[in-house]
Design a protein around this motif. Structure first.
Motif, PDB file in Angstrom:
ATOM      1  N   SER A  58       0.840  -1.206   0.000  1.00 49.44           N
ATOM      2  CA  SER A  58       0.000   0.000   0.000  1.00 49.44           C
ATOM      3  C   SER A  58       0.870   1.250   0.000  1.00 49.44           C
ATOM      4  O   SER A  58       2.074   1.185   0.303  1.00 49.44           O
ATOM      5  N   GLY A  59       0.242   2.372  -0.298  1.00 45.52           N
ATOM      6  CA  GLY A  59       0.929   3.653  -0.196  1.00 45.52           C
ATOM      7  C   GLY A  59       1.269   3.980   1.248  1.00 45.52           C
ATOM      8  O   GLY A  59       2.312   4.550   1.544  1.00 45.52           O
ATOM      9  N   THR A  60       0.365   3.599   2.147  1.00 49.20           N
ATOM     10  CA  THR A  60       0.605   3.833   3.575  1.00 49.20           C
ATOM     11  C   THR A  60       1.857   3.083   4.034  1.00 49.20           C
ATOM     12  O   THR A  60       2.696   3.638   4.757  1.00 49.20           O
ATOM     13  N   SER A  88      -1.120  10.041   4.933  1.00 52.01           N
ATOM     14  CA  SER A  88       0.163  10.753   4.855  1.00 52.01           C
ATOM     15  C   SER A  88       0.774  10.899   6.241  1.00 52.01           C
ATOM     16  O   SER A  88       1.991  10.881   6.388  1.00 52.01           O
ATOM     17  N   ASP A 162       4.846  12.500  -1.253  1.00 53.87           N
ATOM     18  CA  ASP A 162       3.639  11.672  -1.311  1.00 53.87           C
ATOM     19  C   ASP A 162       2.922  11.957  -2.641  1.00 53.87           C
ATOM     20  O   ASP A 162       2.147  12.903  -2.752  1.00 53.87           O
ATOM     21  N   ALA A 164       0.878   9.841  -4.082  1.00 50.35           N
ATOM     22  CA  ALA A 164      -0.178   8.813  -4.159  1.00 50.35           C
ATOM     23  C   ALA A 164      -1.274   9.188  -5.148  1.00 50.35           C
ATOM     24  O   ALA A 164      -1.858   8.332  -5.798  1.00 50.35           O
ATOM     25  N   GLU A 165      -1.534  10.502  -5.256  1.00 44.60           N
ATOM     26  CA  GLU A 165      -2.625  10.966  -6.121  1.00 44.60           C
ATOM     27  C   GLU A 165      -2.097  11.505  -7.445  1.00 44.60           C
ATOM     28  O   GLU A 165      -2.868  12.016  -8.252  1.00 44.60           O
ATOM     29  N   SER A 186       0.543   5.205  -4.729  1.00 42.81           N
ATOM     30  CA  SER A 186      -0.527   4.316  -4.258  1.00 42.81           C
ATOM     31  C   SER A 186      -1.298   3.763  -5.451  1.00 42.81           C
ATOM     32  O   SER A 186      -1.521   4.481  -6.434  1.00 42.81           O
ATOM     33  N   LYS A 191      -7.512   5.225  -6.994  1.00 39.70           N
ATOM     34  CA  LYS A 191      -6.456   6.043  -7.605  1.00 39.70           C
ATOM     35  C   LYS A 191      -6.489   5.949  -9.138  1.00 39.70           C
ATOM     36  O   LYS A 191      -7.296   5.209  -9.698  1.00 39.70           O
ATOM     37  N   GLY A 198      -2.318  -1.504  -3.269  1.00 38.84           N
ATOM     38  CA  GLY A 198      -0.876  -1.592  -3.507  1.00 38.84           C
ATOM     39  C   GLY A 198      -0.246  -0.222  -3.428  1.00 38.84           C
ATOM     40  O   GLY A 198      -0.944   0.794  -3.348  1.00 38.84           O
TER      41      GLY A 198
HETATM   42  C1  LIG Z   1      -4.382   7.152  -1.122  1.00 42.52           C
HETATM   43  C2  LIG Z   1      -3.412   8.001  -0.419  1.00 42.52           C
HETATM   44  C3  LIG Z   1      -2.433   7.466   0.430  1.00 42.52           C
HETATM   45  C4  LIG Z   1      -2.422   6.046   0.887  1.00 42.52           C
HETATM   46  O1  LIG Z   1      -2.335   5.076  -0.061  1.00 42.52           O
HETATM   47  P1  LIG Z   1      -2.932   3.611   0.234  1.00 42.52           P
HETATM   48  O2  LIG Z   1      -2.412   2.821  -0.914  1.00 42.52           O
HETATM   49  O3  LIG Z   1      -4.424   3.740   0.220  1.00 42.52           O
HETATM   50  O4  LIG Z   1      -2.404   3.146   1.530  1.00 42.52           O
HETATM   51  C5  LIG Z   1      -1.482   8.315   0.962  1.00 42.52           C
HETATM   52  N1  LIG Z   1      -1.500   9.623   0.715  1.00 42.52           N
HETATM   53  C6  LIG Z   1      -2.427  10.184  -0.084  1.00 42.52           C
HETATM   54  C7  LIG Z   1      -2.362  11.647  -0.337  1.00 42.52           C
HETATM   55  C8  LIG Z   1      -3.439   9.402  -0.653  1.00 42.52           C
HETATM   56  O5  LIG Z   1      -4.370   9.973  -1.402  1.00 42.52           O
END
Ligand SMILES: *Cc1c(COP(=O)(O)O)cnc(C)c1O
Length: 382
Positions: A58-60, A88, A162, A164-165, A186, A191, A198
């Protein structure tokens, strides 16, 4: 009841299932295997710029490992953009460290360089230099990277980017995720591309990537038996999920184009409406993947909530912008540096349906609902 229009739902291409079948056929049903290697290569090729990639669960998890790699420990402080998703900031607390939140600036809605510097100076004055800066590119919009990097380098503080987006967004032509000492991605279901769940850790520093892979596989020391000299995690990406990712990489470019089209469509449709404002790319160096199309509903007779409730009524999914972390009950005690820019964004901002699988009639239905609500609630012009 009209059909549901989602905010941002998964959008599969043609080849995802082929890669998943391959995983089954070869019995690579494990958190490693050819799809994981292939997905990492695909991401490295896409990001270019010499970045290495470790695919994670995951991104987390990626943010958590980034903090561990940068040696954040209990009692440390880590600066984090206040306006973001809780993922985050949460990993800072996993490690017993304290988040220090920083406000947004108005042009990109991302971290304010001025308040970042004010925060660093004040924390140093109070006796603790922050160990890292978590910079976010909200909704795909690049932050003011040059300014943030300059401040980070003056004080010698590493950046966790970060993104992720923001997969597919660029700043000065360079993909987001490649700017930070460590970048994170992420592939959650909402997403721009997804592996169902993932993430990835990105870095030019190969040692960091090696460390991430080691920590993500239970910190196994090289030995025939199980031996550990450090606390590890179980954070690698499944080879089945990575197969979905390989298929999604084939369509990433078209997903970016579709999401940008959604934004342009809304922007054109609402062009004559004074109450509705967009976050434009501040200059030619900014390129947003427009993961989510967002609007600000300026003060008037119609509020953000009026619009959101009208959309609910029409079975259309929308969402207020991220609620800033310094306003979250769980983070009440964390320090915050700012002047309420992100408080106002949260109050007035709305995310509209933004999936790459929206049809033209879907987009028109959203616009129709918004304009009808504005007309209904608007006082008659004199
Ligand atoms: C979605 C998201 C994450 C976390 O990603 P996951 O894969 O859902 O754990 C972290 N930071 C931001 C800004 C996100 O939008």
């Amino acid at each position: 009841m009209k059909s549901k229009i989602w905010l941002s739902s998964p959008h599969m291409g043609e080849q995802e299932l082929e890669y998943v079948k391959e995983a089954f056929a070869s019995n690579w049903i494990a958190p490693l295997g050819p799809n994981v290697d292939g997905f990492e290569k695909d991401l490295e090729t896409f990001l270019n710029h010499g970045s290495h990639v470790a695919a994670l669960s995951s991104g987390t998890a990626a943010i958590h490992l980034a903090l561990v790699i940068l040696e954040v420990k209990a009692g440390d402080e880590v600066i984090c953009q206040s306006m973001t998703f809780s993922a985050s900031a949460n990993p800072i607390v996993y490690l017993g460290a304290t988040p220090v939140f920083v406000d947004s600036e108005a042009s990109t809605w991302n971290m304010s360089p001025e308040f970042l510097e004010a925060a660093i100076l004040d924390r140093i004055k109070l006796g603790k230099k922050p160990k890292a800066i978590i910079l976010v590119h909200l909704y795909g919009m690049p932050a003011q990277i040059d300014k943030i990097q300059e401040i980070a380098s003056v004080y010698g503080i590493p950046i966790i980017e970060d993104a992720a987006e923001a997969l597919g967004s660029t700043y000065k032509g360079r993909p987001l995720g490649t700017f930070g000492d460590i970048g994170i991605l992420s592939f959650n279901g909402n997403k721009i591309i997804t592996t169902s769940g993932g993430g990835a850790l990105v870095s030019m520093n190969e040692q960091y990537i090696k460390k991430a892979r080691y920590l993500a596989t239970q910190a196994l020391d090289p030995a025939p038996h199980y031996q550990h000299s450090q606390i590890g995690y179980n954070y690698r990406l499944s080879n089945v999920c990575a197969g979905i990712g390989r298929g999604q990489m084939k369509v990433l470019q078209s997903r970016i184009e579709q999401r940008r089209y959604n934004f342009q469509f809304y922007k054109k449709a609402f062009a004559g409406i004074n109450e509705i404002r967009f976050c434009d790319e501040p200059g030619p160096e900014y390129f947003s993947n427009r993961w989510l199309s967002t609007v600000i509903v300026e003060e008037g007779t119609v509020t953000r909530e009026d619009l959101r409730l009208a959309l609910v009524e029409d079975n259309i999914d929308s969402r207020p912008l991220w609620k800033p972390m310094h306003l979250q009950p769980v983070f009440v005690d964390a320090p915050f540096y700012g002047n309420q820019t992100c408080d106002l964004l949260f109050e007035k901002g709305l995310c509209l349906p933004s999936g790459s699988n929206l049809t033209q009639p879907d987009l028109e239905r959203v616009v129709q609902c918004v304009t009808a609500t504005l007309e209904k609630l608007q006082p008659v012009e004199k």
